[in-house]
Enzyme design. Structure first.
Site, PDB file in Angstrom:
ATOM      1  NE  ARG A 199      -0.481  -0.377   4.944  1.00  0.00           N
ATOM      2  CZ  ARG A 199      -1.017  -0.330   6.148  1.00  0.00           C
ATOM      3  NH1 ARG A 199      -2.286  -0.031   6.302  1.00  0.00           N
ATOM      4  NH2 ARG A 199      -0.306  -0.590   7.227  1.00  0.00           N
ATOM      5  CG  ASN A 237      -4.200   4.455   6.398  1.00  0.00           C
ATOM      6  OD1 ASN A 237      -4.910   4.591   7.396  1.00  0.00           O
ATOM      7  ND2 ASN A 237      -3.071   3.784   6.420  1.00  0.00           N
ATOM      8  CD  GLU A 238      -0.503   5.335   9.579  1.00  0.00           C
ATOM      9  OE1 GLU A 238       0.278   4.561   9.006  1.00  0.00           O
ATOM     10  OE2 GLU A 238      -0.745   5.269  10.785  1.00  0.00           O
ATOM     11  CB  CYS A 279       6.956   9.100  -6.331  1.00  0.00           C
ATOM     12  SG  CYS A 279       7.031   8.520  -8.029  1.00  0.00           S
ATOM     13  CB  CYS A 329       8.179   8.715 -11.581  1.00  0.00           C
ATOM     14  SG  CYS A 329       6.890   9.940 -11.364  1.00  0.00           S
ATOM     15  CD  GLU A 387      -4.914   3.358  12.040  1.00  0.00           C
ATOM     16  OE1 GLU A 387      -3.925   2.689  12.395  1.00  0.00           O
ATOM     17  OE2 GLU A 387      -5.141   3.644  10.859  1.00  0.00           O
ATOM     18  CD1 TRP A 405       2.143  -2.933  13.389  1.00  0.00           C
ATOM     19  CD2 TRP A 405       3.984  -1.924  14.163  1.00  0.00           C
ATOM     20  NE1 TRP A 405       1.740  -1.833  14.115  1.00  0.00           N
ATOM     21  CE2 TRP A 405       2.842  -1.197  14.592  1.00  0.00           C
ATOM     22  CE3 TRP A 405       5.241  -1.467  14.536  1.00  0.00           C
ATOM     23  CZ2 TRP A 405       2.935  -0.050  15.377  1.00  0.00           C
ATOM     24  CZ3 TRP A 405       5.345  -0.322  15.329  1.00  0.00           C
ATOM     25  CH2 TRP A 405       4.190   0.372  15.734  1.00  0.00           C
ATOM     26  CD  GLU A 446      -2.347  -4.308   9.263  1.00  0.00           C
ATOM     27  OE1 GLU A 446      -3.470  -4.147   8.747  1.00  0.00           O
ATOM     28  OE2 GLU A 446      -1.597  -3.363   9.590  1.00  0.00           O
ATOM     29  CE  LYS A 447      -1.700 -15.392   9.388  1.00  0.00           C
ATOM     30  NZ  LYS A 447      -0.753 -14.620   8.548  1.00  0.00           N
ATOM     31  CG  HIS A 459      -2.714  -4.977  14.539  1.00  0.00           C
ATOM     32  ND1 HIS A 459      -3.627  -4.311  15.333  1.00  0.00           N
ATOM     33  CD2 HIS A 459      -1.678  -4.118  14.367  1.00  0.00           C
ATOM     34  CE1 HIS A 459      -3.143  -3.100  15.620  1.00  0.00           C
ATOM     35  NE2 HIS A 459      -1.961  -2.964  15.041  1.00  0.00           N
TER      36      HIS A 459
HETATM   37  C1  GAL Z   1      -1.362   1.920  10.913  1.00  0.00           C
HETATM   38  C2  GAL Z   1      -2.213   1.797   9.667  1.00  0.00           C
HETATM   39  C3  GAL Z   1      -3.302   0.752   9.852  1.00  0.00           C
HETATM   40  C4  GAL Z   1      -2.733  -0.519  10.419  1.00  0.00           C
HETATM   41  C5  GAL Z   1      -2.013  -0.196  11.701  1.00  0.00           C
HETATM   42  C6  GAL Z   1      -1.422  -1.390  12.394  1.00  0.00           C
HETATM   43  O1  GAL Z   1      -0.161   2.578  10.651  1.00  0.00           O
HETATM   44  O2  GAL Z   1      -2.817   3.024   9.381  1.00  0.00           O
HETATM   45  O3  GAL Z   1      -3.926   0.515   8.605  1.00  0.00           O
HETATM   46  O4  GAL Z   1      -1.863  -1.097   9.501  1.00  0.00           O
HETATM   47  O5  GAL Z   1      -0.948   0.701  11.430  1.00  0.00           O
HETATM   48  O6  GAL Z   1      -0.817  -1.041  13.615  1.00  0.00           O
END
Ligand code: GAL
Length: 676
Positions: A116, A154-155, A160, A162, A311, A319, A359-360, A362
C-alpha cells in the site's frame, strides 16, 4: 466556549477501522458485528479505508451495495461513520493498465504493484482515478444520516522519484527561486563545481546521485510535503465540493519525518493521528507515557482544536520485534490519556481481526474467536462506558500557557548536517527531556511551530536545538522577548537560515546575539565516555555531556561556568534581560535532571502552575481541558500501586458527580476526572 468537530453529534466517539469488505462472503459475521458494536459501547465505525477493490472491482464498474448496507446497518445500530477515501491502496487493475501510478524509488527503480502507499502523488491518472471514486462516494452518501466525517486516504507518506515528479520538482524550484543564478547561490553550488546551468540538470537527491547539496535535500523535502499537500487538496476538494459541511481529516503519524505535518495540517478540517506506544507493564511505561503525551500535545497543537485518536490497539500490535499485550488497566489509562490531551475520540485499528494476510495477529476489538467473552472486548466495553459519561468534555480545549518549539524543517536540516554527533544529534530525545519537565509537574504545554503562531500568548517558550532560524524568525523571537516573554534556547541555536546557509557574523545568528547577550564561538562535541562539569553560582554541579559550546558573555548574566578542559571558566548558562523579557541560553547538554530543574525555575518565575492544586507523586501527572467556564482535570496514575494525592479545592468528579476534597487515593493505573 466549545469547539465541536461535528456539532451534529456531541459525544465522545468510540469505534474503529471497520473492514466489512473482508467478510462479504459471510453475512452472519456482518450482522454479528452490529450486535457486538452496541455491546462494546461503540458509536462509530471508520469505513472503507482499503476498500477500493471492493468498490471498483473493474475500471469504471462500481459496487456500492455492500457499503450501502454497512452505512445503513451502522446507522440503525446508533452509530456514526467516518468514511474513508480509498487512495491508500489501489486495485490491481490500475497499475496493470496505467503503470505511471506506481512509485519510483530514489535509485530510479520503478516499483512493482503491491503493498500500500505505493503510488505517485504527481501522476495525473492516479489523481483522476482518486477524484472519481471520491466523488462517487460523496454523491452516494452525502445525505446519509450516519456520515460524520471524511477520512482522507491513510497515513500519507513516502516519496516518488519518477519523471513526472522530477519535472514537478523543477517547476516548484523555478517558482521558488526564479533564476538558476539565485538557486545556485542559495544552495551554495559553487562548492564542488555543483553549479547548474539548466533546470533539467537538477534531480531529486539520491544515494547513487546527488546527496551532498543540503539546500537541494531540504528543498526536496519541502517539495515532497508540498506535492503531498497538493494531492490531499485534490482529495479534499473532491469530497468537500459535494459535502461542504462534513469535516475532513487524515490520520497522521506523530514524529514521522517524511512530511512537515504543519503544512499537511492546513489541508484538513481537523487533526487525527494513530498512536501505538509500547506499553510493557514495567517501569519503562512512565517514559512511554511521557512520550505519548508529547505526541498528543504535538498533534493537538497543529491546529489547537480537539483532535481524534484515529487508531490505537486495544491490546497488541503485530509489527514490533516483540509484541507484548497491554497489561490490565492500561487500555483504560492510555485511552483516557488521549482524551486528557484533547482527543474527542478513542478509536481502534481494527474492529475485527482479519482472518488472513499481514495483520491477522494485530489486536482488534473482536478476536478470531468471534464473541464478546474476551478480556480485550471487555476492556473496550469499559472504555466505551466511561466515554459515555464524558459528553460535557467534548469540544473543550487545552489552554496552555507555555510552549516548546517543534519544527520539522529544523529537524531535517540539523539531522543532515555533517557535523557534531554526525549520525544522531538526538534532537527529538532532547525535546522529550524538556517535555518531561512539564509532564512531571502536570503542566499543559503546546508544541508549536515557528511560522503561523502567536508567540505572545505564552508566558515562556522553550526552543531546544533550534538550529534553523531565519531572519524573520529571529525578529519574531526578539519581539517576543522584548515584549515581556521568557525564552530559553540551547546549544546550536540559530546557526543556519531557511536555506541552510550558515549565519555570518557570530552565533546565535538572525539578530539573536543581542537578545541573549552572548556570542557562541565554537562547539565541542564530546565522545560518549567524556563529560565536562558545569558549576552553578549556588555551588552545585551538573554533568555536561555530548555538547559544550564555548560562549562569550556580551552583556548577559552568567549563571554557570565550565569547570574543566581548556574552556574551564567560560560561561555555560546565561540569562539576559532584554526589553521587558528574559532570554536564557543553555550552552551544554545534560542528562536530564538539570533540564528539569531549569524548566521548573522558569515556570515558577513566570507563575505557571498545574491545573491540579496539590503535589503530584512520582509517575502521576495532571492535564486539563476547559470550556472557558469549567476546568476539567485528568489526574493519571502510571504507578502499578495505589498512591495518595491531596487537594484543598472541592472538585466534582465528572463521571460520578461526587464531591471530592482533601486526601484522595488513586488506584494503580487510575485516571481521576474532576472539574471545578
Ligand atoms: C497503521 C495503519 C493501519 C494498520 C495499523 C497497524 O499505521 O494506518 O492501517 O496497519 O498501522 O498497527
Amino acid at each position: 466556549m466549545k469547539d465541536y468537530i461535528n456539532p451534529d453529534f456531541k459525544h465522545m466517539l468510540h469505534g474503529g477501522d471497520y473492514n466489512p469488505d473482508q467478510w462479504l462472503h459471510d453475512p452472519t459475521i456482518l450482522s454479528e458485528d452490529m450486535r457486538l458494536m452496541k455491546l462494546a459501547n461503540c458509536n462509530e465505525m471508520t469505513l472503507g479505508i482499503f476498500a477500493w477493490a471492493a468498490l471498483e472491482p473493474e475500471e469504471g464498474q462500481f459496487n456500492f451495495d455492500w457499503m450501502d448496507k454497512a452505512m445503513d446497518d451502522i446507522h440503525a445500530a446508533g452509530g456514526k461513520v467516518i468514511l474513508a477515501t480509498p487512495s491508500g491502496a489501489r486495485p490491481a487493475w490500475m497499475a496493470q493498465k496505467y503503470p505511471e501510478v506506481l512509485r519510483t524509488t530514489e535509485q530510479g527503480i520503478k516499483k512493482l504493484d503491491g503493498g500500500r502507499h505505493n503510488h505517485c502523488f504527481t501522476s495525473p491518472v492516479y489523481r483522476e482515478k482518486v477524484a472519481i471514486i471520491n466523488r462517487k462516494l460523496a454523491e452516494r452518501y452525502k445525505n446519509h444520516p450516519a456520515l460524520f466525517a471524511w477520512h482522507l486516504s491513510n497515513e500519507y507518506g513516502g516519496e516518488c522519484h519518477c519523471e513526472l515528479c522530477k519535472q514537478a520538482f523543477r517547476v516548484w524550484l523555478k517558482e521558488k527561486y526564479g533564476t538558476l543564478e539565485n538557486l545556485n547561490f542559495q544552495w551554495w553550488n559553487s562548492f564542488w563545481s555543483h553549479t547548474f546551468t539548466d533546470w533539467n540538470q537538477i534531480n531529486p537527491p539520491s544515494s547513487i546521485g546527488e546527496s551532498k547539496i543540503h539546500g537541494l535535500r531540504l528543498d526536496w523535502k519541502r517539495f515532497v510535503t508540498a506535492q503531498t499537500a497538493d494531492f490531499i487538496r485534490c482529495e479534499y476538494n473532491s469530497v468537500k465540493a459535494i459535502t461542504p459541511n462534513v469535516p475532513a481529516t487524515t490520520n497522521l503519524t506523530k514524529f514521522y519525518l517524511g512530511l512537515n505535518h504543519r503544512e499537511i495540517a492546513k489541508e484538513v478540517d481537523f487533526i487525527s493521528w494513530d498512536s501505538y506506544p509500547s506499553w510493557e507493564g514495567d517501569d519503562g511505561d512512565v517514559d512511554v507515557a511521557r512520550n505519548t503525551a508529547m505526541c498528543h500535545d504535538l498533534m493537538r497543537s497543529l491546529n489547537k482544536r480537539p483532535f481524534f485518536l484515529m487508531e490505537s490497539t486495544p491490546s497488541v500490535v503485530n509489527w514490533k520485534p516483540i509484541n507484548k499485550l497491554k497489561r490490565p488497566g492500561m487500555h483504560m489509562l492510555s485511552s483516557l490519556q488521549a482524551v486528557a490531551h484533547g482527543s474527542d475520540s478513542v478509536q481502534y485499528f481494527q474492529w475485527r481481526k482479519s482472518r488472513g494476510s499481514y495483520e491477522k495477529f494485530h489486536g482488534a476489538v473482536v478476536d478470531h474467536v468471534g464473541h464478546e467473552n474476551t478480556r480485550v472486548f471487555k476492556d473496550v466495553q469499559s472504555v466505551g462506558a466511561r466515554l459515555q459519561k464524558l459528553d460535557e468534555i467534548v469540544g473543550t480545549l487545552v489552554d496552555a500557557q507555555v510552549a516548546i518549539l517543534y519544527d520539522w524543517e529544523n529537524i531535517w536540516v540539523l539531522d543532515m548536517a555533517a557535523a557534531f554527533q554526525r549520525d544522531d544529534k538526538k534532537i527529538i530525545p532532547t525535546v522529550n527531556k524538556f517535555y518531561d519537565a512539564f509532564w512531571n509537574r502536570g503542566i499543559d504545554v503546546d508544541l508549536i511551530g515557528t511560522q503561523d503562531e502567536d508567540f505572545s500568548k505564552y508566558k515562556a517558550i522553550f526552543a531546544p536545538m533550534q538550529y534553523l532560524v531565519s531572519e524573520e524568525l529571529g525578529k519574531k523571537l526578539e519581539a517576543y522577548v522584548k515584549n515581556g516573554g521568557t525564552l530559553l534556547c540551547t546549544y546550536m541555536t540559530a546557526m543556519v537560515n531557511e536555506n541552510d546557509l550558515c549565519h555570518l557574523g557570530g552565533w546565535p545568528g538572525a539578530g539573536l546575539r543581542k537578545v541573549f547577550g552572548i556570542w557562541n564561538e565554537e562547539i565541542d562535541t564530546l565522545r560518549p565516555d567524556e563529560f565536562n562539569t558545569v558549576r552553578l553560582t549556588d555551588g552545585s554541579t551538573v554533568k555536561a555531556i555530548d555538547y559544550c559550546e564555548l560562549i562569550h558573555r556580551e552583556g548577559a548574566k552568567v549563571l554557570a561556568n565550565y569547570d574543566s578542559d581548556f574552556y574551564s571558566g567560560m560561561p555555560a548558562l546565561t540569562v539576559n534581560n532584554y526589553g521587558k523579557g528574559k532570554a536564557y541560553y543553555v550552552a551544554f547538554r545534560d542528562e536530564g535532571a538539570f533540564t528539569d530543574k531549569i524548566v521548573g525555575e522558569i515556570l515558577s518565575e513566570t507563575n505557571v502552575h498545574s491545573a491540579f492544586d496539590g503535589d503530584l507523586p512520582q509517575n502521576v501527572t495532571a492535564h486539563s481541558r476547559t470550556d472557558g467556564k469549567n476546568i476539567y482535570v485528568f489526574v493519571e496514575n502510571y504507578n502499578r500501586s495505589t498512591v495518595e494525592i491531596e487537594t484543598t479545592h472541592t472538585w466534582i468528579t465528572v463521571d460520578t458527580d461526587e464531591k471530592v476534597t482533601g486526601k484522595i487515593l488513586l488506584e494503580p493505573y487510575e485516571t481521576l476526572i474532576i472539574k471545578k
